[in-house]
Enzyme design. Structure first.
Site, PDB file in Angstrom:
ATOM      1  N   HIS A 133       0.804  -1.228   0.000  1.00 41.05           N
ATOM      2  CA  HIS A 133       0.000   0.000   0.000  1.00 41.05           C
ATOM      3  C   HIS A 133       0.833   1.272   0.000  1.00 41.05           C
ATOM      4  O   HIS A 133       0.287   2.364  -0.088  1.00 41.05           O
ATOM      5  CB  HIS A 133      -0.953   0.023   1.205  1.00 41.05           C
ATOM      6  CG  HIS A 133      -0.237   0.255   2.509  1.00 41.05           C
ATOM      7  ND1 HIS A 133       0.460  -0.728   3.153  1.00 41.05           N
ATOM      8  CD2 HIS A 133      -0.090   1.370   3.261  1.00 41.05           C
ATOM      9  CE1 HIS A 133       0.995  -0.249   4.258  1.00 41.05           C
ATOM     10  NE2 HIS A 133       0.680   1.032   4.347  1.00 41.05           N
TER      11      HIS A 133
HETATM   12  C1  UD1 Z   1      -1.713   5.128   6.426  1.00 40.05           C
HETATM   13  C2  UD1 Z   1      -0.355   5.532   6.982  1.00 40.05           C
HETATM   14  C3  UD1 Z   1       0.626   4.403   6.755  1.00 40.05           C
HETATM   15  C4  UD1 Z   1       0.109   3.101   7.314  1.00 40.05           C
HETATM   16  C5  UD1 Z   1      -1.267   2.816   6.750  1.00 40.05           C
HETATM   17  C6  UD1 Z   1      -1.839   1.570   7.364  1.00 40.05           C
HETATM   18  C7  UD1 Z   1       0.157   7.950   6.869  1.00 40.05           C
HETATM   19  C8  UD1 Z   1       1.002   8.973   6.216  1.00 40.05           C
HETATM   20  N1  UD1 Z   1       0.173   6.724   6.318  1.00 40.05           N
HETATM   21  O1  UD1 Z   1      -1.538   4.947   5.027  1.00 40.05           O
HETATM   22  O2  UD1 Z   1       1.838   4.716   7.415  1.00 40.05           O
HETATM   23  O3  UD1 Z   1       0.993   2.058   6.965  1.00 40.05           O
HETATM   24  O4  UD1 Z   1      -2.125   3.927   7.043  1.00 40.05           O
HETATM   25  O5  UD1 Z   1      -2.928   1.099   6.651  1.00 40.05           O
HETATM   26  O6  UD1 Z   1      -0.486   8.249   7.852  1.00 40.05           O
HETATM   27  N2  UD1 Z   1      -8.717   5.112   2.089  1.00 40.05           N
HETATM   28  C9  UD1 Z   1      -9.964   4.568   2.004  1.00 40.05           C
HETATM   29  N3  UD1 Z   1     -10.593   4.233   3.152  1.00 40.05           N
HETATM   30  C10 UD1 Z   1     -10.031   4.427   4.373  1.00 40.05           C
HETATM   31  C11 UD1 Z   1      -8.754   4.997   4.440  1.00 40.05           C
HETATM   32  C12 UD1 Z   1      -8.110   5.331   3.291  1.00 40.05           C
HETATM   33  O7  UD1 Z   1     -10.510   4.372   0.923  1.00 40.05           O
HETATM   34  O8  UD1 Z   1     -10.650   4.065   5.385  1.00 40.05           O
HETATM   35  C13 UD1 Z   1      -8.009   5.458   0.852  1.00 40.05           C
HETATM   36  C14 UD1 Z   1      -8.279   6.880   0.432  1.00 40.05           C
HETATM   37  O9  UD1 Z   1      -8.245   6.938  -0.946  1.00 40.05           O
HETATM   38  C15 UD1 Z   1      -7.087   7.611   0.984  1.00 40.05           C
HETATM   39  C16 UD1 Z   1      -5.989   6.575   0.803  1.00 40.05           C
HETATM   40  O10 UD1 Z   1      -6.623   5.337   1.040  1.00 40.05           O
HETATM   41  O11 UD1 Z   1      -6.807   8.809   0.358  1.00 40.05           O
HETATM   42  C17 UD1 Z   1      -4.840   6.763   1.750  1.00 40.05           C
HETATM   43  O12 UD1 Z   1      -5.284   6.731   3.100  1.00 40.05           O
HETATM   44  P1  UD1 Z   1      -4.372   7.384   4.243  1.00 40.05           P
HETATM   45  O13 UD1 Z   1      -4.931   7.130   5.585  1.00 40.05           O
HETATM   46  O14 UD1 Z   1      -4.075   8.787   3.890  1.00 40.05           O
HETATM   47  O15 UD1 Z   1      -3.023   6.590   4.082  1.00 40.05           O
HETATM   48  P2  UD1 Z   1      -2.771   5.023   4.046  1.00 40.05           P
HETATM   49  O16 UD1 Z   1      -2.243   4.677   2.709  1.00 40.05           O
HETATM   50  O17 UD1 Z   1      -3.897   4.219   4.595  1.00 40.05           O
END
Ligand code: UD1
Length: 367
Positions: free
Chosen positions: A207
């Site tokens: 991811h």
């Molecule tokens: C975040 C953490 C990462 C961790 C990961 C665990 C940061 C910078 N990154 O990354 O260190 O390893 O969590 O999973 O904080 N999205 C959804 N549903 C959700 C959450 C996210 O669809 O419930 C999608 C959205 O498009 C979003 C993208 O995932 O923009 C990224 O989500 P985000 O929480 O920003 O970062 P992660 O990649 O999950």
């Protein structure tokens, strides 16, 4: 009674790291604890299901921060956490790991003058292109109590000028959760649901923006996963950001056609269940490098570096580097001995709780 300990959590790994501390405090004391969920992760697969598995079904506050750019997400976290802190007036704020909720929570607390405790301090990849590295560096600068889980972390903090009195080697709270739920995970035998045989399949999670955001790179990785699936069964619970990229680029169909089992993200126990039976794990996650080591499962990390070097020296982790062709080295095999890493003994949360409670007796004067 007023709140003594306020935990800011936001993303899946935070829950797994914070719950052992919350439970240990609860078992030792009647101090009031408050769990604030920023809402960084909001899909039930990444949030509610995981919290339920861990026995923390309902946080006290949900801030609904959601997704966005780093500035967006961190900024909204800062504003919303500050509001919660001003209302709850806790004595200590506890954050964990290295996600945006961690930095937002620590910064909001430090700005209003509330001491910060950081679970999993001192990890460094020395790669500032990783958003998590920025979060780690800044959170540790803001923290008053720094809970570490490996010797390298202690050294990193000393080198950055953190005073010895602030550094507490408590061990790995994520491994506390693993030890607590390992038996239940084994009993669940999630692999049978996918007709997999223990030790014969490869469990994949990817991811990181560095692996999934660039289309050419993602296509090269997908080709290698398709090739891997011709050598061993591959099961791939797909993070929403990765699924969105695979969908947009038509690569999801290619993986499915190659026989890769493309799943929705799993709850904590289901994932752990697959992990305990995997012949190998291919990942870019931080926590999974640790869990695989603690389980004795071979781990291949598709990254050029790791902030968790102890998983390379004492654990089962192997860094593949940047080149997707390195995935050809991945082969499942029998589970080995669990790594013996100091402080990864299932009791880290208890040691952290003792320190937090002692700091509260000192009236929150934690420096
Ligand atoms: C975040 C953490 C990462 C961790 C990961 C665990 C940061 C910078 N990154 O990354 O260190 O390893 O969590 O999973 O904080 N999205 C959804 N549903 C959700 C959450 C996210 O669809 O419930 C999608 C959205 O498009 C979003 C993208 O995932 O923009 C990224 O989500 P985000 O929480 O920003 O970062 P992660 O990649 O999950």
């Amino acid at each position: 009674m007023s709140v003594s300990l306020l935990y800011v959590v936001g993303a899946r790994p935070n829950f797994v790291k914070a719950v052992p501390v919350i439970d240990a405090v609860c078992a030792r004391s009647e101090v009031v604890q408050c769990v604030v969920h920023t809402g960084q992760h909001y899909d039930s697969a990444l949030s509610a299901n995981v919290l339920e598995d861990l026995g923390l079904p309902k946080p006290d506050r949900f801030l609904g921060v959601g997704s966005g750019t780093h500035a967006d997400q961190t900024g909204r976290t800062l504003i919303a956490v500050e509001r919660a802190l001003l209302e709850e007036q806790p004595k200590i704020v506890v954050v964990s790991g290295d996600v945006n909720a961690t930095l937002g929570g620590a910064l909001a607390a430090a700005k209003v003058g509330i001491p910060v405790a950081h679970i999993e301090s001192g990890l460094r990849s020395r790669d500032r292109t990783m958003p998590e590295e920025i979060n780690r560096l800044l959170t540790d600068q803001l923290a008053d109590l720094l809970f570490v889980h490996s010797e390298d972390a202690v050294e990193n903090l000393r080198r950055e000028g953190v005073a010895d009195e602030q550094i507490h080697f408590v061990g790995n709270t994520m491994i506390d959760s693993l030890r607590r739920f390992e038996l239940r995970a084994l009993e669940r035998a999630a692999w049978t649901r996918f007709s997999l045989r223990p030790e014969e399949f490869v469990l994949v999670t990817l991811h990181r923006p560095s692996n999934v955001d660039d289309e050419d790179r993602l296509a090269a990785i997908a080709d290698e996963l398709a090739d891997l699936a011709s050598r061993a069964p591959v099961v791939f619970p797909i993070h929403p950001r990765t699924r969105a990229r695979l969908d947009d680029t038509g690569l999801l169909g290619r993986l499915e056609a190659a026989g890769v089992a493309c799943l929705e993200p799993l709850g904590y126990i289901d994932f752990l269940s697959l992990e305990t039976a995997a012949g190998a794990v291919l990942t870019d996650s931080g926590g999974i490098q640790e869990e695989a080591s603690a389980l004795g499962i071979r781990c291949f990390t598709l990254r050029p570096n790791t902030e968790r070097p102890v998983t390379l020296t004492l654990g089962t982790n192997r860094l593949l580097g940047d080149d997707p062709a390195s995935i050809r080295q991945v082969m499942p095999g029998p589970r080995g001995a669990a790594a013996e890493i100091p402080g990864w003994d299932g009791h880290a949360g208890e040691r952290a709780a003792d320190i937090l409670l002692a700091a509260l007796v000192d009236d929150g004067t934690v420096r």
